[in-house]
Design an enzyme around this catalytic site. Structure first.
Site, PDB file in Angstrom:
ATOM      1  CB  THR A   8      -0.948  -0.005   1.209  1.00  0.00           C
ATOM      2  OG1 THR A   8      -1.661  -1.250   1.240  1.00  0.00           O
ATOM      3  CG2 THR A   8      -1.952   1.132   1.147  1.00  0.00           C
TER       4      THR A   8
ATOM      5  CB  VAL B 146      -0.852  -6.041   8.143  1.00  0.00           C
ATOM      6  CG1 VAL B 146      -0.105  -4.899   7.459  1.00  0.00           C
ATOM      7  CG2 VAL B 146       0.034  -6.712   9.182  1.00  0.00           C
TER       8      VAL B 146
ATOM      9  CE  LYS C  51      -0.128  -7.325   4.667  1.00  0.00           C
ATOM     10  NZ  LYS C  51       0.265  -6.100   3.934  1.00  0.00           N
TER      11      LYS C  51
ATOM     12  CE1 TYR D 232       1.760  -9.029   2.027  1.00  0.00           C
ATOM     13  CE2 TYR D 232       3.492  -7.474   1.454  1.00  0.00           C
ATOM     14  CZ  TYR D 232       2.165  -7.833   1.464  1.00  0.00           C
ATOM     15  OH  TYR D 232       1.226  -6.986   0.914  1.00  0.00           O
TER      16      TYR D 232
END
Length: 296
Positions: A55, A211, A171, A143
């Protein structure tokens, strides 16, 4: 302790995957705007912040821009707020160098994707993460976002990596709850939801928190879901989850990247190409959903 009796999440339960504000021309990160945004996010319920992630438009911010942004945010929020730095690249040596720069800039943890494009086998993915984890004293979070990287961190690979003393979290953007359950059952790793649609379901089976991209716009509502569940009010948690759903769908499942939808709602400068700003119809829809959320 958390809601399921396990150890506290290493970075707190509610993390915001923060956008990178840019100056009006888009030529540089706007550190003053970032400072205002991050202090507001913390004041409204975020335990910590993830910078230079998906993001945060990490593919189009340079190495020279990433560390100064971390330093500016650290100065703004102080030492008590966990900052997790996205350092993932397709190149192990490059990733380890970014990890060292993030450590020097004041990060508390690292967010690391598997190497993309070259599509390494799982043994190479595992070796990559171990090399990055050995490069600094910071705790990494794996991730898993195969929809963007084209490379899955397979559950068995995560199980093996859990023996590394510094790897503390995952994540999870895999949309694979059975795999997340396997990791939760067989490792001490903190598993964070990286898909806002699954924040509550993953938390309910023992996840560490989220998250959240949606937290850029609605941190209090994202927090309320988990707080209600922690208080034993599962019906209230479900109500908050459903209240967030219209905004979540527009921000996360409308065909537009989260960086685009967040910046359509916030005064955070332009997105960088190849991303393009949301069109007027998308902006109006996002604002209607946000206004409906905050008015209820």
């Amino acid at each position: 302790m958390t809601h399921d009796g396990t150890a506290l999440p290493p970075f707190g339960p509610v993390l915001c995957a923060m956008v990178t504000p840019f100056t009006p021309s888009g030529e540089a990160p706007d550190h003053d705007r970032a400072a205002r945004l991050d202090t507001d996010l913390v004041a409204r319920g975020c335990d910590g912040l993830v910078l230079n992630g998906t993001t945060g438009e990490s593919p189009t911010t340079s190495d020279a821009e990433k560390a100064p942004l971390l330093r500016a945010v650290r100065e703004a929020v102080g030492e008590g707020v966990p900052l997790v730095a996205g350092v993932g690249t397709a190149d192990t040596a490059h990733t380890t160098e970014l990890a060292r720069q993030a450590e020097a800039a004041g990060a508390d943890g690292l967010l690391v994707v598997p190497p993309y494009f070259s599509r390494p086998p799982q043994a190479a993915v595992e070796a990559h993460f171990r090399r990055v984890a050995d490069a600094t004293g910071l705790p990494p979070a794996l991730y898993d976002i195969p929809g963007r990287t084209g490379v899955r961190i397979e559950p068995d690979t995560v199980l093996r990596l859990a023996d590394h003393p510094r790897i503390v979290a995952v994540k999870d953007c895999s949309y694979d709850l059975p795999a997340a359950t396997k990791v939760l059952a067989r490792t001490p790793l903190a598993v964070y939801s990286g898909c806002d649609e699954l924040d509550l379901p993953l938390y309910a089976i023992g996840g560490a928190g989220c998250v959240s991209t949606v937290a850029n716009a609605a941190p209090g509502a994202v927090r309320a879901v988990l707080d209600a569940f922690d208080a034993g009010d599962t019906a209230g948690a479900a109500r908050w989850h459903r209240r967030l759903l219209p905004l979540t769908e527009l921000m996360m499942a409308s065909g537009l990247p989260g960086a685009v939808t967040v910046k359509a709602l916030l005064d955070a400068g332009p997105v960088r190409e190849p991303l393009q700003p949301a069109d007027r119809g998308a902006v109006d829809g996002l604002r209607r959903a946000y206004e409906e959320l905050v008015s209820r």
